[in-house]
Design an enzyme around this catalytic site. Structure first.
Site, PDB file in Angstrom:
ATOM      1  N   CYS A  70       1.153  -1.359   0.083  1.00 35.73           N
ATOM      2  CA  CYS A  70      -0.281  -0.071   0.404  1.00 35.73           C
ATOM      3  C   CYS A  70       0.693   1.216  -0.218  1.00 35.73           C
ATOM      4  CB  CYS A  70      -1.106  -0.205   1.662  1.00 35.73           C
ATOM      5  SG  CYS A  70      -0.065   0.050   2.749  1.00 35.73           S
ATOM      6  N   HIS A 103      13.064 -14.999  13.118  1.00 36.90           N
ATOM      7  CA  HIS A 103      12.991 -14.899  14.626  1.00 36.90           C
ATOM      8  C   HIS A 103      10.804 -15.016  14.708  1.00 36.90           C
ATOM      9  CE1 HIS A 103      16.241 -13.321  16.400  1.00 36.90           C
ATOM     10  NE2 HIS A 103      17.179 -13.888  16.072  1.00 36.90           N
TER      11      HIS A 103
HETATM   12  C1  RB5 Z   1      -3.602   4.952   0.546  1.00 35.28           C
HETATM   13  O1  RB5 Z   1      -3.805   6.649   0.224  1.00 35.28           O
HETATM   14  C2  RB5 Z   1      -2.945   4.659   1.684  1.00 35.28           C
HETATM   15  O2  RB5 Z   1      -3.259   5.779   2.752  1.00 35.28           O
HETATM   16  C3  RB5 Z   1      -2.851   3.686   2.279  1.00 35.28           C
HETATM   17  O3  RB5 Z   1      -2.153   3.498   0.380  1.00 35.28           O
HETATM   18  C4  RB5 Z   1      -1.641   3.078   2.713  1.00 35.28           C
HETATM   19  O4  RB5 Z   1      -0.358   3.786   2.739  1.00 35.28           O
HETATM   20  C5  RB5 Z   1      -2.429   3.331   4.303  1.00 35.28           C
HETATM   21  O5  RB5 Z   1      -1.655   2.983   5.133  1.00 35.28           O
END
Ligand code: RB5
Length: 160
Positions: A70, A103
């Site tokens: 993400c 670990h």
């Molecule tokens: C998206 O804007 C962002 O919040 C997501 O990809 C992530 O970083 C959330 O933890």
């Protein structure tokens, strides 16, 4: 380069879509079997459902490893770690990648596309795939992690 071949589930939200696509291609080139749980474009999507899907696939044992991306690695790791049997870690350098296997027997690695450069991601992923889990005290501690939610759920049930 990793000699072992794994079944690997990959997933990302829109902020991790590019790296997830590149990671899936690299893993396939290395001979791993990869299933892509989305998302499939940079259109904004929420990260929790993707983290849950990959987490469930790994937690059920259908995949030996998972890779999630993400923007920061944080939210999608939190989501995956809600699933029983998942040990998802946020990684930005290779020493943590190695330790998370030795670990903590991490079965999902999470990257932040907005935080970590591509070459560092490749290095971390290679180290993580190559590193074996250590037994002994680490095995016991990992079992404590995996046992916790079942024990806690049972205890909650008894007190109700
Ligand atoms: C998206 O804007 C962002 O919040 C997501 O990809 C992530 O970083 C959330 O933890």
């Amino acid at each position: 380069m990793s000699a072992k071949h794994f079944r690997i589930a990959v997933g990302a939200d829109h902020a991790g879509f590019l790296y997830k696509t590149q990671i899936a291609a690299s893993l396939r080139e290395l001979g791993h079997e990869v299933v892509d749980f989305g998302t499939y474009s940079t259109d904004p999507v929420d990260y929790p459902p993707i983290g849950f899907k990959v987490g469930e696939a790994v937690g059920r044992g259908e995949f030996e490893r998972g890779v999630l991306v993400c923007g920061s690695s944080l939210g999608i790791a939190i989501a995956a770690n809600k699933v029983h049997g998942v040990r998802a870690v946020c990684i930005g350098e290779p020493y943590s990648a190695r330790l998370s296997r030795q670990h903590n027997h991490a079965n999902i690695i999470c990257f932040g596309e907005r935080l970590t450069g591509w070459e560092m991601v490749v290095e971390c992923l290679n180290v993580w795939l190559e590193t074996e889990a250590e037994g002994g005290r680490h095995e016991r501690r990992v079992k404590e992690l995996d046992d916790y939610d079942q024990t806690a759920t049972a205890a909650r049930g008894e007190s109700e």
